[in-house]
Design a protein around this motif. Structure first.
Motif, PDB file in Angstrom:
ATOM      1  N   ASN A  67      58.895  56.668  51.327  1.00 22.09           N
ATOM      2  CA  ASN A  67      59.817  56.614  50.190  1.00 22.09           C
ATOM      3  C   ASN A  67      59.453  55.449  49.276  1.00 22.09           C
ATOM      4  N   ALA A  68      58.175  55.241  49.067  1.00 22.63           N
ATOM      5  CA  ALA A  68      57.663  54.073  48.335  1.00 22.63           C
ATOM      6  C   ALA A  68      58.280  53.899  46.960  1.00 22.63           C
ATOM      7  N   ALA A  69      58.630  54.970  46.307  1.00 17.85           N
ATOM      8  CA  ALA A  69      59.187  54.882  44.955  1.00 17.85           C
ATOM      9  C   ALA A  69      60.516  54.124  44.926  1.00 17.85           C
ATOM     10  N   LEU A  70      61.178  54.037  46.060  1.00 20.84           N
ATOM     11  CA  LEU A  70      62.466  53.354  46.132  1.00 20.84           C
ATOM     12  C   LEU A  70      62.328  51.840  46.228  1.00 20.84           C
ATOM     13  N   TYR A  71      61.113  51.347  46.431  1.00 21.94           N
ATOM     14  CA  TYR A  71      60.909  49.936  46.717  1.00 21.94           C
ATOM     15  C   TYR A  71      60.048  49.251  45.669  1.00 21.94           C
ATOM     16  N   GLU A  97      57.097  46.573  44.332  1.00 21.13           N
ATOM     17  CA  GLU A  97      55.710  46.348  44.755  1.00 21.13           C
ATOM     18  C   GLU A  97      55.661  45.337  45.890  1.00 21.13           C
ATOM     19  N   GLN A  98      56.447  44.286  45.799  1.00 17.14           N
ATOM     20  CA  GLN A  98      56.493  43.266  46.855  1.00 17.14           C
ATOM     21  C   GLN A  98      56.946  43.873  48.183  1.00 17.14           C
ATOM     22  N   GLN A  99      57.928  44.754  48.136  1.00 16.98           N
ATOM     23  CA  GLN A  99      58.409  45.391  49.352  1.00 16.98           C
ATOM     24  C   GLN A  99      57.364  46.339  49.930  1.00 16.98           C
ATOM     25  N   ARG A 100      56.651  47.051  49.072  1.00 12.20           N
ATOM     26  CA  ARG A 100      55.598  47.948  49.559  1.00 12.20           C
ATOM     27  C   ARG A 100      54.479  47.140  50.235  1.00 12.20           C
ATOM     28  N   VAL A 101      54.122  46.018  49.654  1.00  7.60           N
ATOM     29  CA  VAL A 101      53.104  45.142  50.259  1.00  7.60           C
ATOM     30  C   VAL A 101      53.619  44.597  51.594  1.00  7.60           C
ATOM     31  N   ALA A 102      54.894  44.243  51.645  1.00  4.45           N
ATOM     32  CA  ALA A 102      55.492  43.734  52.880  1.00  4.45           C
ATOM     33  C   ALA A 102      55.468  44.793  53.980  1.00  4.45           C
ATOM     34  N   LEU A 103      55.720  46.036  53.631  1.00  2.70           N
ATOM     35  CA  LEU A 103      55.671  47.122  54.614  1.00  2.70           C
ATOM     36  C   LEU A 103      54.247  47.323  55.140  1.00  2.70           C
ATOM     37  N   ILE A 104      53.264  47.225  54.254  1.00  2.00           N
ATOM     38  CA  ILE A 104      51.867  47.353  54.677  1.00  2.00           C
ATOM     39  C   ILE A 104      51.503  46.219  55.625  1.00  2.00           C
ATOM     40  N   ALA A 105      51.946  45.013  55.327  1.00  2.00           N
ATOM     41  CA  ALA A 105      51.662  43.867  56.190  1.00  2.00           C
ATOM     42  C   ALA A 105      52.315  44.040  57.562  1.00  2.00           C
ATOM     43  N   ALA A 106      53.551  44.513  57.590  1.00  2.00           N
ATOM     44  CA  ALA A 106      54.242  44.746  58.861  1.00  2.00           C
ATOM     45  C   ALA A 106      53.534  45.832  59.667  1.00  2.00           C
ATOM     46  N   GLU A 107      53.100  46.876  58.990  1.00  2.00           N
ATOM     47  CA  GLU A 107      52.353  47.947  59.663  1.00  2.00           C
ATOM     48  C   GLU A 107      51.075  47.383  60.288  1.00  2.00           C
ATOM     49  N   HIS A 108      50.391  46.537  59.548  1.00  2.00           N
ATOM     50  CA  HIS A 108      49.153  45.933  60.051  1.00  2.00           C
ATOM     51  C   HIS A 108      49.425  45.062  61.285  1.00  2.00           C
ATOM     52  N   LEU A 109      50.468  44.250  61.234  1.00  2.00           N
ATOM     53  CA  LEU A 109      50.814  43.407  62.385  1.00  2.00           C
ATOM     54  C   LEU A 109      51.082  44.254  63.622  1.00  2.00           C
ATOM     55  N   LEU A 110      51.815  45.332  63.440  1.00  2.00           N
ATOM     56  CA  LEU A 110      52.155  46.193  64.573  1.00  2.00           C
ATOM     57  C   LEU A 110      50.937  46.930  65.122  1.00  2.00           C
ATOM     58  N   THR A 111      50.114  47.483  64.260  1.00  2.00           N
ATOM     59  CA  THR A 111      48.937  48.214  64.753  1.00  2.00           C
ATOM     60  C   THR A 111      47.980  47.267  65.463  1.00  2.00           C
ATOM     61  N   GLN A 112      47.822  46.070  64.924  1.00  2.00           N
ATOM     62  CA  GLN A 112      46.954  45.071  65.556  1.00  2.00           C
ATOM     63  C   GLN A 112      47.501  44.691  66.937  1.00  2.00           C
ATOM     64  N   HIS A 113      48.796  44.456  67.016  1.00  2.00           N
ATOM     65  CA  HIS A 113      49.436  44.113  68.295  1.00  2.00           C
ATOM     66  C   HIS A 113      49.262  45.241  69.313  1.00  2.00           C
TER      67      HIS A 113
END
Length: 98
Positions: free
Chosen positions: A63-67, A69-85
């Motif tokens: 639902n990226a359109a609801l957020y 740009e900063q929030q979309r970048v934050a979601l990508i960063a959180a996804e990266h942290l989780l996949t790496q973990h």
């Protein structure tokens, strides 16, 4: 700081979760007090909780359109942290959506 705490603070800072109860229920599919109990007992995020959180973050990204740009970048960063973990700590290579 644990990954669990890092994720919560990151999502909270970027206004993607309202509070710890919201994080527990909406991102982790747990009871509203789950995060508080984990912090009190100084526990790290489990593989199952990390997978659920990753799925929730990916669902939110859909639902990226609801957020902003900063929030979309934050979601990508959180996804990266989780996949790496998950790859490093649990040898989980890929998570599909439920």
């Amino acid at each position: 700081m644990t990954l669990l705490e890092t994720l919560y603070r990151h999502l909270r800072h970027n206004e993607l979760t309202a509070n710890a109860e919201h994080f527990s229920t909406e991102y982790l599919n747990k009871s509203k007090s789950w995060y508080a109990v984990q912090m009190h007992e100084r526990r790290e995020i489990s593989a199952a909780a990390a997978i659920q959180c990753l799925r929730s973050i990916r669902s939110t990204q859909a639902n990226a359109a609801l957020y902003s740009e900063q929030q979309r970048v934050a979601l990508i960063a959180a996804e990266h942290l989780l996949t790496q973990h998950l790859q490093q700590q649990h040898a989980v290579a890929e998570i599909t959506t439920a």
